[in-house]
Design an enzyme around this catalytic site. Sequence first.
Site, PDB file in Angstrom:
ATOM      1  N   HIS A   1      36.684  54.877 -38.014  1.00 57.74           N
ATOM      2  CA  HIS A   1      35.945  53.771 -38.960  1.00 57.74           C
ATOM      3  C   HIS A   1      35.452  52.592 -38.066  1.00 57.74           C
ATOM      4  CE1 HIS A   1      34.250  52.142 -42.525  1.00 57.74           C
ATOM      5  NE2 HIS A   1      34.763  51.036 -42.331  1.00 57.74           N
TER       6      HIS A   1
ATOM      7  N   ASP B   1      38.227  54.944 -47.432  1.00 56.07           N
ATOM      8  CA  ASP B   1      38.675  54.056 -46.198  1.00 56.07           C
ATOM      9  C   ASP B   1      39.952  53.354 -46.506  1.00 56.07           C
ATOM     10  OD1 ASP B   1      36.226  54.798 -45.160  1.00 56.07           O
ATOM     11  OD2 ASP B   1      35.306  52.974 -45.607  1.00 56.07           O
TER      12      ASP B   1
ATOM     13  N   CYS C   1      27.146  28.548   8.293  1.00 54.04           N
ATOM     14  CA  CYS C   1      28.520  29.394   8.390  1.00 54.04           C
ATOM     15  C   CYS C   1      28.982  29.600   9.785  1.00 54.04           C
ATOM     16  CB  CYS C   1      28.224  30.704   7.481  1.00 54.04           C
ATOM     17  SG  CYS C   1      26.617  31.474   8.026  1.00 54.04           S
TER      18      CYS C   1
END
Length: 842
Positions: free
Chosen positions: A63, A99, A665
Amino acid sequence: MAAEKDGTPVFKFPRWRAKGKPIQEVVAAYKSVGAELNVLPFCTQFIPMDVIDCPKHGSIIYHPSILPRHRGASAINWTLIQGDKKAGFTIFWADDGLDTGPILLQRECDVGQNDTVDDLYNRFLFPEGIKAMVEAVHLIADGKAPRIPQPKEGATYEGIQKKENAEISWNQPAAALHNWIRGHDKVPGAWATIDGQVITFYGSSLLDASVPAGQELVIKGASRPGLVTKNGLVVFGNDGKMVLVRNLQFQDGKMIPASKYFSADETTALELTEEEKKMAEDIRAIWKGILSNVSVIEDSTDFFKSGASSMHVVRMLEEIKQKYSGLQLQNEDVYMATKFADFIQMAVRKFRGEDKEEELVIDYISKNVNNMTVNMPYQCFINGHFINADDGKTYDTINPADGSIIASVSSASLADVDKAVAAAKEAFENGEWGRMNARERGRLMYRLADLMEEHQEELATIESIDSGAVYTLALKTHVGMSVQTFRYFAGWCDKIQGATIPINQARPNHNLTFTKKEPIGVCAIVIPWNYPLMMLAWKSAACLAAGNTLVLKPAQVTPLTSLKFAELSAKAGFPKGVINILPGSGGLVGQHLSEHPDVRKVGFTGSTPTGKQIMKSFYSAATNLKKVSLELGGKSPLIIFNDCELDRAVKMGMGAVYFNKGENCIAAGRLFVEESIHDEFVRKVVEEIKKMKIGDPLDRSTDHGPQNHKAHLEKLLQYCETGVKEGATLVYGGRQVRRPGFFMEPTVFTDVEDHMYIAQEESFGPVMVISKFKNGDVDGVLRRANTTEYGLASGVFTKDISKALYISEKLEAGTVFINTYNKTDVAAPFGGFKQSGFGKDL
């Protein structure tokens, strides 16, 4: 198919009962199995237990809610309607109630701000539900399955929501309106009355932005008219906040993009060719096979009103795809054209490619700067369209020269990442790009390079105001090298070749073995802020030349040239989905890209700690293996011997440190200068620094512009403070320049010892770190140069070629410059060793 391999019987019946009574054929088939356990999807407990026989272990049911909350058939809808922060599912033991049986296990997940029922099912409820069912069956088999009574507190029951109860109540906040609309999407559909008819709303999201331009649309019951905008219908809550609705459906079943409300009937009917007429009849036969209760499929036949459901949509599209692989239809296309005649018109337009000819719609931020008007896109670029972030969030990008706001840029969400990756995957697997021959790919890349060159002044200006790069450098390097990169790799497209391999078994059967180099698929590219456009080019040009598709995340602080590039790629004719650009947070967008299962390779340039985090995310779970290349931090040594050409060494050494404000870099992070020339070298460097002009990066005479962003400037100032505290000699600079913006003085440190922080860690700024070494101590300076965890680049200045070659062999770095520096080229691979990463750009 899987069951057949296992020898498991499979039965498929269209229904299990007729006129309220079980069909005996179905009951007999069920009983023939002799099941020990019934494993059921939700709602099947309405099947009477006397029909399905209670087997040895009984029945367990899935469910889609965290019971006892939201019992009933519309559980997941009410999870959204009521604005629950958590969704989930329960596997419970069947009983005679609705349920209410004992709980076996439960799982839960977070509900995103704009999650739909489909999102929750696809992301969690379906895949995790299957895993949990498997776990539940094993627990039962092992005799370890619990039976936990459901608590009575918090129990709710919501029945199937009916259309008449789904009308939108407008006197509530935007979040409640959004929850109501998404909770009713697709069934039964939240609705309102517009122009005297019921209009159903689909595809809502909260819109956190300024009120967009649009045409007013009066909605019954709403205190404020909606706005039909280029992105959809904007409606307002009683708190003044906004909801964006993407699709609208009329009473006759026709669905349209909400943005087309005022132009929905303007399309003229197509005259079909003989080939298209045959295709229409083939599709008519497919409809007839699905709608078996309809005697004749007429032009007015409505797919859904004739009994089709969402499952039939999937079946119909798959059958069409089998017959016409070149016709790519989506589920949404069926909802947009539910009548047969409309569906054929839509399908033919797609088959002809007319849907690809729509004009690129761009909202610009325009500024008059650098003696020109620059037009800057600011939205996410996904599947060939500039769109707002799914959750409407934005952030400001800042001009480092004066601290002013340039633009508010869309901040991509997780949902945007998923959309972009899905678009890239579709373009690769099913789109025009995947079918395109290599030479045609090259033609598109040449065209893109030409467009970048035509717009080079505009691109350089945007790069300058967004990153602080000096304009002349941005024009020559940031933009100029980007154009070169695309031209160079355009030429490689049709030269990617495999090989034939002789094998032992080749005779007498004359077997042929050959290799074929194929594209990987969807590539995620994450780039830094120091060379925004050039890093994009270095990573994406080779990626595209090989036939891959990409999702690129620019640095959060420098997104604008990447978005301008997206515009130019669309104008160059790149198919939708091939290139996608997502500005936003690295921790959110970058992380989700690196973890996404449909991304086949990640290319990243940035810090070593972030690179390590990416690697950790890959290999913490065996489900996320993918190719990766990392270009990370550096602390590049530059060794200057006393037999060098000193003035050249000074000039090149300064370029090695101060080029692009030190935001480089491969910058020389540490200079080793031989003792006999050390003092003269330092004196000459300081003399040259004093000649440098610091100022507006758009001024053609400026040598040194602002640092990229405020936080980086503050980090550099702290770096210099640390150097002074540890005992290094600050010869020059080390301070912020007294003017608006994020400017820093070019800085020189001497007497730097190996144990010091500034000797070991990268500054990524205009800081020259000088250490002295003894005359003639070649091996000693080599040991010191290699005593770093990084290995990106390095350099040596000497007239002795034997010494130069010896040094270059021993230096542990991806690149060694000899009597020069910063000389990268598009034809030379670029990358590092050790903690500087692996893999090569270019």
